[in-house]
Each structure stands twice: as C-alpha cells, then as structure tokens.
Design a protein around this motif. Structure first.
Motif, PDB file in Angstrom:
ATOM      1  N   GLU A   1      -0.545  11.038  -9.099  1.00  0.00           N
ATOM      2  CA  GLU A   1      -0.271  10.977 -10.531  1.00  0.00           C
ATOM      3  C   GLU A   1       1.184  11.283 -10.863  1.00  0.00           C
ATOM      4  OE1 GLU A   1      -2.378   9.894 -12.806  1.00  0.00           O
ATOM      5  OE2 GLU A   1      -3.810   9.570 -11.191  1.00  0.00           O
ATOM      6  N   PHE A   2       1.860  12.071  -9.997  1.00  0.00           N
ATOM      7  CA  PHE A   2       3.200  12.548 -10.324  1.00  0.00           C
ATOM      8  C   PHE A   2       4.305  11.958  -9.454  1.00  0.00           C
ATOM      9  CE2 PHE A   2       0.447  15.889 -11.959  1.00  0.00           C
ATOM     10  CZ  PHE A   2       0.966  16.041 -13.228  1.00  0.00           C
ATOM     11  N   THR A   3       3.965  11.233  -8.404  1.00  0.00           N
ATOM     12  CA  THR A   3       4.997  10.714  -7.509  1.00  0.00           C
ATOM     13  C   THR A   3       4.902   9.207  -7.378  1.00  0.00           C
ATOM     14  OG1 THR A   3       3.614  11.003  -5.550  1.00  0.00           O
ATOM     15  CG2 THR A   3       5.062  12.830  -6.136  1.00  0.00           C
ATOM     16  N   HIS A   4       5.986   8.623  -6.964  1.00  0.00           N
ATOM     17  CA  HIS A   4       6.059   7.193  -6.690  1.00  0.00           C
ATOM     18  C   HIS A   4       5.574   6.973  -5.262  1.00  0.00           C
ATOM     19  CE1 HIS A   4       7.566   3.133  -7.011  1.00  0.00           C
ATOM     20  NE2 HIS A   4       8.166   3.285  -5.840  1.00  0.00           N
ATOM     21  N   SER A   5       4.796   5.927  -5.037  1.00  0.00           N
ATOM     22  CA  SER A   5       4.233   5.697  -3.710  1.00  0.00           C
ATOM     23  C   SER A   5       4.364   4.234  -3.309  1.00  0.00           C
ATOM     24  CB  SER A   5       2.759   6.100  -3.693  1.00  0.00           C
ATOM     25  OG  SER A   5       1.979   5.148  -4.386  1.00  0.00           O
ATOM     26  N   PRO A   6       4.182   3.947  -2.017  1.00  0.00           N
ATOM     27  CA  PRO A   6       4.181   2.547  -1.599  1.00  0.00           C
ATOM     28  C   PRO A   6       3.031   1.761  -2.226  1.00  0.00           C
ATOM     29  CG  PRO A   6       3.703   3.990   0.255  1.00  0.00           C
ATOM     30  CD  PRO A   6       4.052   4.854  -0.895  1.00  0.00           C
ATOM     31  N   PHE A   7       1.967   2.450  -2.588  1.00  0.00           N
ATOM     32  CA  PHE A   7       0.836   1.796  -3.244  1.00  0.00           C
ATOM     33  C   PHE A   7       1.232   1.273  -4.619  1.00  0.00           C
ATOM     34  CE2 PHE A   7      -0.926   5.078  -0.452  1.00  0.00           C
ATOM     35  CZ  PHE A   7      -1.640   4.278   0.422  1.00  0.00           C
ATOM     36  N   ASP A   8       2.101   2.009  -5.317  1.00  0.00           N
ATOM     37  CA  ASP A   8       2.600   1.569  -6.619  1.00  0.00           C
ATOM     38  C   ASP A   8       3.410   0.278  -6.481  1.00  0.00           C
ATOM     39  OD1 ASP A   8       1.505   3.855  -7.803  1.00  0.00           O
ATOM     40  OD2 ASP A   8       3.378   4.990  -7.550  1.00  0.00           O
ATOM     41  N   GLU A   9       4.285   0.247  -5.494  1.00  0.00           N
ATOM     42  CA  GLU A   9       5.105  -0.938  -5.290  1.00  0.00           C
ATOM     43  C   GLU A   9       4.240  -2.131  -4.886  1.00  0.00           C
ATOM     44  OE1 GLU A   9       8.400  -0.206  -2.672  1.00  0.00           O
ATOM     45  OE2 GLU A   9       8.943   1.629  -3.748  1.00  0.00           O
ATOM     46  N   PHE A  10       3.310  -1.909  -3.981  1.00  0.00           N
ATOM     47  CA  PHE A  10       2.436  -2.981  -3.520  1.00  0.00           C
ATOM     48  C   PHE A  10       1.601  -3.527  -4.678  1.00  0.00           C
ATOM     49  CE2 PHE A  10      -1.331  -4.682  -1.364  1.00  0.00           C
ATOM     50  CZ  PHE A  10      -0.719  -5.558  -0.488  1.00  0.00           C
ATOM     51  N   ALA A  11       1.105  -2.630  -5.525  1.00  0.00           N
ATOM     52  CA  ALA A  11       0.316  -3.064  -6.684  1.00  0.00           C
ATOM     53  C   ALA A  11       1.168  -3.895  -7.645  1.00  0.00           C
ATOM     54  CB  ALA A  11      -0.270  -1.850  -7.401  1.00  0.00           C
ATOM     55  N   THR A  12       2.423  -3.529  -7.827  1.00  0.00           N
ATOM     56  CA  THR A  12       3.321  -4.307  -8.682  1.00  0.00           C
ATOM     57  C   THR A  12       3.549  -5.688  -8.095  1.00  0.00           C
ATOM     58  OG1 THR A  12       4.432  -2.312  -9.449  1.00  0.00           O
ATOM     59  CG2 THR A  12       5.616  -4.384  -9.718  1.00  0.00           C
ATOM     60  N   PHE A  13       3.790  -5.765  -6.797  1.00  0.00           N
ATOM     61  CA  PHE A  13       3.984  -7.066  -6.148  1.00  0.00           C
ATOM     62  C   PHE A  13       2.750  -7.945  -6.335  1.00  0.00           C
ATOM     63  CE2 PHE A  13       6.939  -4.887  -2.874  1.00  0.00           C
ATOM     64  CZ  PHE A  13       8.021  -5.037  -3.709  1.00  0.00           C
ATOM     65  N   ARG A  14       1.572  -7.369  -6.119  1.00  0.00           N
ATOM     66  CA  ARG A  14       0.325  -8.142  -6.243  1.00  0.00           C
ATOM     67  C   ARG A  14       0.090  -8.591  -7.681  1.00  0.00           C
ATOM     68  NH1 ARG A  14      -3.767  -7.778  -1.992  1.00  0.00           N
ATOM     69  NH2 ARG A  14      -5.188  -8.506  -3.593  1.00  0.00           N
ATOM     70  N   GLU A  15       0.364  -7.698  -8.625  1.00  0.00           N
ATOM     71  CA  GLU A  15       0.092  -8.000 -10.033  1.00  0.00           C
ATOM     72  C   GLU A  15       0.953  -9.140 -10.562  1.00  0.00           C
ATOM     73  OE1 GLU A  15       0.131  -5.772 -14.376  1.00  0.00           O
ATOM     74  OE2 GLU A  15       0.294  -4.580 -12.553  1.00  0.00           O
ATOM     75  N   PHE A  16       2.213  -9.169 -10.166  1.00  0.00           N
ATOM     76  CA  PHE A  16       3.135 -10.150 -10.715  1.00  0.00           C
ATOM     77  C   PHE A  16       3.432 -11.308  -9.765  1.00  0.00           C
ATOM     78  CE2 PHE A  16       4.076  -6.237 -13.089  1.00  0.00           C
ATOM     79  CZ  PHE A  16       3.807  -6.701 -14.362  1.00  0.00           C
ATOM     80  N   ALA A  17       2.760 -11.345  -8.636  1.00  0.00           N
ATOM     81  CA  ALA A  17       2.980 -12.427  -7.675  1.00  0.00           C
ATOM     82  C   ALA A  17       2.420 -13.735  -8.227  1.00  0.00           C
ATOM     83  CB  ALA A  17       2.311 -12.093  -6.351  1.00  0.00           C
ATOM     84  N   PRO A  18       3.095 -14.843  -7.952  1.00  0.00           N
ATOM     85  CA  PRO A  18       2.573 -16.133  -8.402  1.00  0.00           C
ATOM     86  C   PRO A  18       1.348 -16.540  -7.590  1.00  0.00           C
ATOM     87  CG  PRO A  18       4.559 -16.441  -7.106  1.00  0.00           C
ATOM     88  CD  PRO A  18       4.379 -14.967  -7.275  1.00  0.00           C
ATOM     89  N   GLU A  19       0.685 -17.548  -8.051  1.00  0.00           N
ATOM     90  CA  GLU A  19      -0.509 -18.084  -7.378  1.00  0.00           C
ATOM     91  C   GLU A  19      -0.183 -18.399  -5.923  1.00  0.00           C
ATOM     92  OE1 GLU A  19      -4.476 -19.390  -7.392  1.00  0.00           O
ATOM     93  OE2 GLU A  19      -3.400 -18.696  -9.157  1.00  0.00           O
ATOM     94  N   GLY A  20      -0.986 -17.894  -5.009  1.00  0.00           N
ATOM     95  CA  GLY A  20      -0.824 -18.184  -3.592  1.00  0.00           C
ATOM     96  C   GLY A  20       0.075 -17.218  -2.841  1.00  0.00           C
ATOM     97  N   ALA A  21       0.690 -16.239  -3.526  1.00  0.00           N
ATOM     98  CA  ALA A  21       1.576 -15.296  -2.850  1.00  0.00           C
ATOM     99  C   ALA A  21       0.831 -14.102  -2.280  1.00  0.00           C
ATOM    100  CB  ALA A  21       2.654 -14.813  -3.805  1.00  0.00           C
ATOM    101  N   VAL A  22      -0.457 -13.978  -2.596  1.00  0.00           N
ATOM    102  CA  VAL A  22      -1.273 -12.885  -2.069  1.00  0.00           C
ATOM    103  C   VAL A  22      -2.185 -13.453  -0.997  1.00  0.00           C
ATOM    104  CG1 VAL A  22      -2.988 -11.128  -2.631  1.00  0.00           C
ATOM    105  CG2 VAL A  22      -1.183 -11.669  -4.270  1.00  0.00           C
ATOM    106  N   ASP A  23      -2.172 -12.809   0.170  1.00  0.00           N
ATOM    107  CA  ASP A  23      -2.981 -13.246   1.301  1.00  0.00           C
ATOM    108  C   ASP A  23      -3.768 -12.063   1.830  1.00  0.00           C
ATOM    109  OD1 ASP A  23      -4.034 -14.699   3.444  1.00  0.00           O
ATOM    110  OD2 ASP A  23      -2.298 -14.294   4.707  1.00  0.00           O
ATOM    111  N   GLY A  24      -4.967 -11.849   1.314  1.00  0.00           N
ATOM    112  CA  GLY A  24      -5.788 -10.713   1.752  1.00  0.00           C
ATOM    113  C   GLY A  24      -5.139  -9.391   1.398  1.00  0.00           C
TER     114      GLY A  24
END
Length: 132
Positions: free
Chosen positions: A90-113
């Motif tokens: 809740e209080f720190t920045h994590s690699p999960f935050d960055e990964f979630a941002t990439f997944r959320e804003f990735a265009p169609e087909g940029a997510v692979d599993g």
C-alpha cells in the motif's frame, strides 16, 4: 518556555517523527524470496506498450524497476520482497505496479499470458515479474 508550549512542541515532534517512520518503514519490510521485473529483447515487429524517452526523468521515476532491468547485465531489476501483512504494498512502489500499468495500457496483442511487450528506444522487450 511554558509547560503547555513545551508539551505542544514535543507532541508535534512525535507526530512528525511518526509520519516520517510510516513513510520510510514499509520499504524495509519484506518476507520471502524476492521478485524481479525481468526484460528480454523480443522480435522487433508486433504491438507493444511504448515508453517515450522524450518524457525526461518522469518515465525513469515512474518505471524504476523497468529501467533498472534494462540497464542491468542479466535483465533483472532490483529485488523486491512483499510485506507479510499487505502493508508494504500500500505504501511502496513495486514491480507489480509497473507490470499492471504496462498490461492496462498495452495495445491489443501486446499481452501474452504472464508477459507484456514494451517498446523503449526502438527495442521491443518481453517483460515479466518472476520469483526465482
């Protein structure tokens, strides 16, 4: 100095120290094996979330694990350990935050599993969060 003023200043000092501790302490909490944001070069063609180098230091601060992984020799970011009780997340920045941002804003087909493709400086990377 009056007793009331002294008590007020001591109380104010304790509140400031407590707030500073709450801001710094969660980054030191951690349990278990570390997680890493890993990057590996991928085929140049295909959809990907694009990081703009023209944004200056904003992208480097927002995606610090990604840039640490791109700059490392083994393609892994700095280690991140999750907290035991969910407080750290809740209080720190994590690699999960960055990964979630990439997944959320990735265009169609940029997510692979469990991976997402990110383009930075004309290189397309396959990005995952791993725990060795």
């Amino acid at each position: 100095m009056r007793s009331v003023t002294r008590k007020f200043l001591v109380g104010l000092l304790l509140v400031v120290v407590a707030l500073l501790a709450l801001g710094a302490l969660p980054s030191y909490l951690g349990a278990g094996d570390p997680y890493y944001l890993t990057v590996s070069p991928a085929a140049a063609d295909g959809p990907a979330y694009t990081l703009n180098a023209s944004e200056g230091g904003i992208a480097e601060r927002r995606f610090q694990y990604f840039f640490a992984a791109v700059g490392s020799s083994d393609g892994r970011s700095d280690p991140y350990q999750r907290g035991r009780f969910g407080i750290k997340e809740e209080f720190t920045h994590s690699p999960f935050d960055e990964f979630a941002t990439f997944r959320e804003f990735a265009p169609e087909g940029a997510v692979d599993g469990d991976a997402v493709f990110v383009r930075y400086n004309d290189t397309r990377y396959r990005v995952t969060v791993e725990q060795p």
